[in-house]
Write a protein that holds these residues in place. Structure first.
Motif, PDB file in Angstrom:
ATOM      1  N   SER A 144      15.160 -19.212   9.811  1.00  0.00           N
ATOM      2  CA  SER A 144      13.941 -18.398   9.695  1.00  0.00           C
ATOM      3  C   SER A 144      13.348 -18.154  11.071  1.00  0.00           C
ATOM      4  N   SER A 145      12.851 -16.931  11.275  1.00  0.00           N
ATOM      5  CA  SER A 145      12.242 -16.597  12.570  1.00  0.00           C
ATOM      6  C   SER A 145      10.850 -17.222  12.700  1.00  0.00           C
ATOM      7  N   LEU A 146      10.302 -17.714  11.602  1.00  0.00           N
ATOM      8  CA  LEU A 146       8.973 -18.363  11.580  1.00  0.00           C
ATOM      9  C   LEU A 146       7.870 -17.473  12.144  1.00  0.00           C
ATOM     10  N   VAL A 147       7.922 -16.207  11.794  1.00  0.00           N
ATOM     11  CA  VAL A 147       6.857 -15.310  12.259  1.00  0.00           C
ATOM     12  C   VAL A 147       6.026 -14.748  11.105  1.00  0.00           C
ATOM     13  N   VAL A 148       6.465 -14.984   9.867  1.00  0.00           N
ATOM     14  CA  VAL A 148       5.727 -14.403   8.739  1.00  0.00           C
ATOM     15  C   VAL A 148       4.882 -15.481   8.059  1.00  0.00           C
ATOM     16  N   TYR A 149       3.574 -15.189   8.017  1.00  0.00           N
ATOM     17  CA  TYR A 149       2.614 -16.132   7.422  1.00  0.00           C
ATOM     18  C   TYR A 149       2.220 -15.679   6.025  1.00  0.00           C
ATOM     19  N   PRO A 150       1.816 -16.565   5.126  1.00  0.00           N
ATOM     20  CA  PRO A 150       1.532 -17.980   5.350  1.00  0.00           C
ATOM     21  C   PRO A 150       2.760 -18.905   5.362  1.00  0.00           C
ATOM     22  N   ASN A 164       0.831  -1.209   0.000  1.00  0.00           N
ATOM     23  CA  ASN A 164       0.000   0.000   0.000  1.00  0.00           C
ATOM     24  C   ASN A 164       0.863   1.256   0.000  1.00  0.00           C
ATOM     25  N   TYR A 165       1.970   1.186   0.758  1.00  0.00           N
ATOM     26  CA  TYR A 165       2.880   2.334   0.764  1.00  0.00           C
ATOM     27  C   TYR A 165       3.579   2.460  -0.585  1.00  0.00           C
ATOM     28  N   THR A 176       9.093  -9.285  -6.257  1.00  0.00           N
ATOM     29  CA  THR A 176       9.121  -9.841  -4.905  1.00  0.00           C
ATOM     30  C   THR A 176       7.798  -9.531  -4.216  1.00  0.00           C
ATOM     31  N   VAL A 177       7.507 -10.275  -3.165  1.00  0.00           N
ATOM     32  CA  VAL A 177       6.232 -10.114  -2.472  1.00  0.00           C
ATOM     33  C   VAL A 177       6.399  -9.129  -1.315  1.00  0.00           C
ATOM     34  N   LEU A 178       5.620  -8.056  -1.346  1.00  0.00           N
ATOM     35  CA  LEU A 178       5.667  -7.095  -0.241  1.00  0.00           C
ATOM     36  C   LEU A 178       4.570  -7.435   0.773  1.00  0.00           C
ATOM     37  N   PHE A 179       4.682  -6.893   1.976  1.00  0.00           N
ATOM     38  CA  PHE A 179       3.611  -7.092   2.958  1.00  0.00           C
ATOM     39  C   PHE A 179       2.311  -6.556   2.357  1.00  0.00           C
ATOM     40  N   GLY A 180       1.245  -7.324   2.531  1.00  0.00           N
ATOM     41  CA  GLY A 180      -0.053  -6.916   1.991  1.00  0.00           C
ATOM     42  C   GLY A 180      -0.327  -7.509   0.624  1.00  0.00           C
ATOM     43  N   GLU A 181       0.666  -8.192   0.044  1.00  0.00           N
ATOM     44  CA  GLU A 181       0.457  -8.830  -1.263  1.00  0.00           C
ATOM     45  C   GLU A 181       0.269 -10.329  -1.067  1.00  0.00           C
ATOM     46  N   ASP A 215      15.288 -28.054  -7.534  1.00  0.00           N
ATOM     47  CA  ASP A 215      13.848 -27.942  -7.331  1.00  0.00           C
ATOM     48  C   ASP A 215      13.558 -26.930  -6.227  1.00  0.00           C
ATOM     49  N   VAL A 216      13.478 -25.682  -6.614  1.00  0.00           N
ATOM     50  CA  VAL A 216      13.361 -24.616  -5.610  1.00  0.00           C
ATOM     51  C   VAL A 216      12.015 -23.915  -5.758  1.00  0.00           C
ATOM     52  N   ILE A 217      11.284 -23.840  -4.661  1.00  0.00           N
ATOM     53  CA  ILE A 217      10.011 -23.108  -4.664  1.00  0.00           C
ATOM     54  C   ILE A 217      10.264 -21.752  -3.993  1.00  0.00           C
ATOM     55  N   GLU A 218      10.089 -20.689  -4.745  1.00  0.00           N
ATOM     56  CA  GLU A 218      10.314 -19.342  -4.194  1.00  0.00           C
ATOM     57  C   GLU A 218       8.981 -18.751  -3.743  1.00  0.00           C
ATOM     58  N   LEU A 219       8.818 -18.623  -2.439  1.00  0.00           N
ATOM     59  CA  LEU A 219       7.528 -18.133  -1.923  1.00  0.00           C
ATOM     60  C   LEU A 219       7.382 -16.619  -2.034  1.00  0.00           C
ATOM     61  N   HIS A 220       8.517 -15.919  -1.961  1.00  0.00           N
ATOM     62  CA  HIS A 220       8.447 -14.454  -1.922  1.00  0.00           C
ATOM     63  C   HIS A 220       9.047 -13.810  -3.170  1.00  0.00           C
ATOM     64  N   GLY A 221       9.159 -14.587  -4.244  1.00  0.00           N
ATOM     65  CA  GLY A 221       9.644 -14.031  -5.506  1.00  0.00           C
ATOM     66  C   GLY A 221      11.159 -14.012  -5.611  1.00  0.00           C
ATOM     67  N   ASN A 222      11.662 -13.227  -6.579  1.00  0.00           N
ATOM     68  CA  ASN A 222      13.108 -13.172  -6.824  1.00  0.00           C
ATOM     69  C   ASN A 222      13.485 -11.734  -7.186  1.00  0.00           C
ATOM     70  N   SER A 223      14.418 -11.184  -6.422  1.00  0.00           N
ATOM     71  CA  SER A 223      14.739  -9.762  -6.579  1.00  0.00           C
ATOM     72  C   SER A 223      15.593  -9.468  -7.811  1.00  0.00           C
ATOM     73  N   ARG A 224      15.956 -10.499  -8.549  1.00  0.00           N
ATOM     74  CA  ARG A 224      16.747 -10.247  -9.771  1.00  0.00           C
ATOM     75  C   ARG A 224      15.847  -9.884 -10.950  1.00  0.00           C
TER      76      ARG A 224
END
Ligand code: APR
Length: 249
Positions: free
Chosen positions: A192-198, A54-55, A162-167, A115-124
């Motif tokens: 991983s701190s295991l605090v970011v869902y999903p 949103n920002y 990449t995936v931002l918060f709120g996406e 075999d890599v699953i990227e959950l938050h995208g790729n910054s390249r």
């Protein structure tokens, strides 16, 4: 320490379908800052300004300046570390089922994991928010000195892939990750701190479906209480120690 490494080595040796789930701590030894924990980026940058969709829509210059001044220069200098190569070795043993990563640095693929699953995208990679044209970050980065936010040839604002918060997370990647978590026999959390869902729901899915849960992270996590093994140490160091000397197949 030796005792717990030997316990983990036994568990790895008797597992056939291991999911490695990596977070920012796994790339820390490559020189890339984590978000939380000691020296984490979110203690310096407010994520609701620097990493929120949103920002970004309101004013994309903050996120782009974060990329230009902090993230991309660090990424350009960094390389995969011993931990990334230890996972490639685990794959050679036929033990590794999938790598699921929250990291956007592409280091697993560069190291040779297949075999890599990227959950938050790729910054390249960079996409146009208007026409969806793709660009390479190297090319876009060159323009950032005078062009913030960078724009597409169509005039649309560019955004790193990449995936931002709120996406939402990429749907296919998330479904694949859930399936792998259901089907694995060992779920190995690495840095991983295991605090970011999903993303942080995946260890629970694995555990619920009968997998052993192993957490290797410097700081404690909210899921330590359901884990079979917890090791508060460097993920790359522990993984290398487990692989060293071979595994009983
Ligand atoms: N080995 C193991 N753990 C480490 C190491 C290391 N060498 N160095 C740091 N750590 C641990 C820290 O103790 C911390 O708990 O790694 C963890 C990193 O946590 P986060 O920075 O929260 O990283 P992550 O879990 O990947 O974050 C999830 O949040 O803002 C975001 O989108 C970003 O994908 C990221 C998501």
């Amino acid at each position: 320490m030796e005792e717990i490494i030997s316990k983990l080595k036994k568990l790895v040796s008797t597992s056939d379908k291991i999911v490695a789930f990596t977070g920012a701590g796994f790339s820390a030894e490559s020189g890339i800052s984590t978000f939380r924990g000691a020296g984490g980026l979110w203690s310096k940058y407010d994520p609701s300004i620097y990493a929120d969709i949103n920002y970004f829509i309101k004013d994309p210059s903050y996120y782009w300046s974060f990329i230009r001044d902090e993230r991309y220069p660090t990424l350009k200098k960094a390389k995969p570390n011993d931990g990334h190569y230890a996972l490639v070795e685990l794959e050679r043993y036929g033990k590794l089922y999938r790598v699921i990563t929250q990291n956007i640095d592409g280091f697993h693929q560069i190291a040779g994991s297949s075999d890599v699953i990227e959950l938050h995208g790729n910054s390249r990679n960079v996409n146009c928010m208007n026409c969806e044209k793709n660009y390479n970050m190297d090319d876009v980065f060159k323009k950032l000195e005078k062009d913030i936010p960078p724009r597409c040839s169509c005039g649309g604002v560019l955004k790193p892939a990449t995936v931002l918060f709120g996406e939402p997370l990429p749907q296919y990647a998330l479904e694949m990750a859930k399936l792998a978590s259901k089907n694995c026999d060992m779920f190995l959390v690495l840095g991983s701190s295991l605090v970011v869902y999903p993303a942080a729901s995946l260890p629970r899915i694995a555990k619920k479906n009968g997998a052993k849960l192993v957490i290797i992270n410097i700081d404690p996590t909210p899921l330590d209480h359901i884990a079979d093994i917890v090791i508060n140490d460097s993920a790359s160091k522990v993984l290398t120690a487990v692989i060293n000397g071979g595994l009983n197949e």
